[in-house]
Write a protein that holds these residues in place. Structure first.
Motif, mmCIF file in Angstrom:
data_model
loop_
_atom_site.group_PDB
_atom_site.id
_atom_site.type_symbol
_atom_site.label_atom_id
_atom_site.label_comp_id
_atom_site.label_asym_id
_atom_site.label_seq_id
_atom_site.Cartn_x
_atom_site.Cartn_y
_atom_site.Cartn_z
ATOM 1 N N VAL A 36 -2.751 2.573 -47.643
ATOM 2 C CA VAL A 36 -1.272 2.503 -47.603
ATOM 3 C C VAL A 36 -0.630 3.586 -48.697
ATOM 4 O O VAL A 36 -0.834 3.820 -50.013
ATOM 5 C CB VAL A 36 -0.680 1.254 -48.968
ATOM 6 C CG1 VAL A 36 0.338 0.573 -48.106
ATOM 7 C CG2 VAL A 36 -1.649 -0.153 -47.423
ATOM 8 N N ALA A 38 3.085 3.583 -49.617
ATOM 9 C CA ALA A 38 4.350 2.809 -49.600
ATOM 10 C C ALA A 38 5.530 4.095 -50.497
ATOM 11 O O ALA A 38 5.473 5.641 -50.498
ATOM 12 C CB ALA A 38 4.451 2.322 -51.094
ATOM 13 N N GLN A 41 5.793 6.598 -53.364
ATOM 14 C CA GLN A 41 4.320 6.610 -54.509
ATOM 15 C C GLN A 41 4.411 7.627 -54.082
ATOM 16 O O GLN A 41 4.569 9.026 -53.426
ATOM 17 C CB GLN A 41 3.812 5.434 -53.346
ATOM 18 C CG GLN A 41 2.343 5.929 -54.281
ATOM 19 C CD GLN A 41 1.424 4.730 -52.964
ATOM 20 O OE1 GLN A 41 1.707 4.381 -52.125
ATOM 21 N NE2 GLN A 41 0.280 5.562 -53.425
ATOM 22 N N THR A 59 1.927 -6.491 -44.648
ATOM 23 C CA THR A 59 1.779 -5.648 -46.306
ATOM 24 C C THR A 59 3.589 -4.316 -45.585
ATOM 25 O O THR A 59 4.028 -4.256 -46.355
ATOM 26 C CB THR A 59 0.997 -4.488 -45.631
ATOM 27 O OG1 THR A 59 -0.078 -5.496 -46.535
ATOM 28 C CG2 THR A 59 1.153 -3.128 -47.144
ATOM 29 N N ILE A 60 3.628 -3.509 -44.431
ATOM 30 C CA ILE A 60 4.918 -3.157 -44.216
ATOM 31 C C ILE A 60 5.991 -3.878 -44.880
ATOM 32 O O ILE A 60 6.947 -3.531 -44.852
ATOM 33 C CB ILE A 60 4.704 -2.930 -42.616
ATOM 34 C CG1 ILE A 60 3.595 -1.998 -42.613
ATOM 35 C CG2 ILE A 60 5.984 -1.728 -42.560
ATOM 36 C CD1 ILE A 60 3.372 -0.981 -41.129
ATOM 37 N N LEU A 63 6.624 -4.754 -48.415
ATOM 38 C CA LEU A 63 7.002 -3.225 -49.327
ATOM 39 C C LEU A 63 8.874 -2.466 -48.415
ATOM 40 O O LEU A 63 8.825 -1.966 -49.551
ATOM 41 C CB LEU A 63 6.000 -1.876 -48.896
ATOM 42 C CG LEU A 63 4.810 -1.895 -49.209
ATOM 43 C CD1 LEU A 63 4.014 -0.860 -48.867
ATOM 44 C CD2 LEU A 63 4.466 -2.069 -51.006
ATOM 45 N N SER A 76 0.572 -9.984 -47.342
ATOM 46 C CA SER A 76 0.485 -8.301 -47.884
ATOM 47 C C SER A 76 -0.807 -8.236 -48.608
ATOM 48 O O SER A 76 -1.262 -8.972 -49.537
ATOM 49 C CB SER A 76 1.855 -9.022 -48.657
ATOM 50 O OG SER A 76 1.704 -6.997 -49.082
#
Length: 260
Positions: A36, A38, A41, A59-60, A63, A76
């Motif tokens: 992942v 982000a 990040q 998860t997407i 974020l 997530s």
């Protein structure tokens, strides 16, 4: 950005399928990467949470600060539900049943698998001590291992065969940079003029010395005879490398099938 794989792959022998999950291979089939990146990040970290492919969309959404408005079974990767997960469950490809395993049992099975592979193929340190090459043991597999490291010159040579080898990646060996991140250590291609049945023992020589041995093979439902072998990185020199493919017969007699 999320990068995953659909499933792992088992290296068990004599089984109906190497992608079909069983109690004996769930550590290989179920374990896939889940990367992942982000927004914003700049540094990475390894998280040992048990994440699933169906967790990608949640998860997407997490974020980006959105909610998944349709019904789904994922969570997530950063949720408390995921972090508390202590079991891996995976349906068989025919959906006949679900194979599950606890985290502790999964870790123990993966550790046994790592130890088996280290004993089978050796490790960098062991290979360096035994063979003077950190990866040499990985190439000491296949038939006629006594030929490995031997010069082609002086070996008994048979007449040219009607079977010829076509090295698919020959161009990569024309200008090798040993300092490159990826080196063309795989010598692969097909054999032409071969009979519809039967396979053969093969040897690959790099710059006049045999560096790999193996067997030809056919893909299911295809008549073509293929070959694919790995040579050590240390066998390659800067610039052009001469590669020869031989069939190995009785008494180690070599029959040249290709030269690039």
């Amino acid at each position: 950005l999320v990068v995953v794989a659909d499933h792992g792959y088992s290296f068990e022998l004599n089984v109906p399928g190497r992608r079909q999950v069983r109690e004996t291979n769930i550590d290989e089939i179920a374990s896939v990467p889940f990367f992942v990146k982000a927004p914003g990040q700049t540094e990475g970290v390894v998280d040992d949470s048990l994440v699933r492919n169906i967790d990608v969309v949640p998860t997407i959404a997490d974020l980006l600060g959105f909610e998944v408005w349709w019904r789904n079974d994922g969570y997530s990767a950063f949720s408390e539900t995921t972090r508390a997960r202590e079991q891996v469950a995976m349906s068989r490809r025919d959906f006949s049943r679900v194979i599950s395993i606890d985290r502790d049992d999964l870790d123990a099975l993966r550790e046994r698998r790592r130890r088996w592979r280290a004993a089978k193929f050796s490790t960098g340190a062991k290979s360096l001590a035994e063979f003077g090459d950190p990866w040499a043991a990985a190439y000491r597999i296949g038939p006629h291992q006594e030929l490995l490291g031997e010069p082609v010159a002086g070996k008994p040579l048979a007449r040219l065969s009607s079977v010829r080898g076509v090295v698919a990646n020959a161009a990569l060996l024309d200008d090798v940079d040993p300092a490159a991140q990826i080196l063309p250590t795989r010598v692969t291609g097909r054999l032409t003029g071969s009979p519809p049945e039967g396979l053969r023992d093969l040897a690959v020589a790099v710059n006049g010395r045999i560096r790999a041995v193996g067997r030809s093979f056919r893909l299911r439902g295809r008549p073509t005879e293929y070959f694919s072998m790995l040579v050590p990185e240390t066998s390659l020199r800067p610039g052009r490398n001469r590669v020869e493919l031989f069939e190995v017969g009785a008494g180690g007699r070599l029959t040249e099938l290709a030269e690039v």
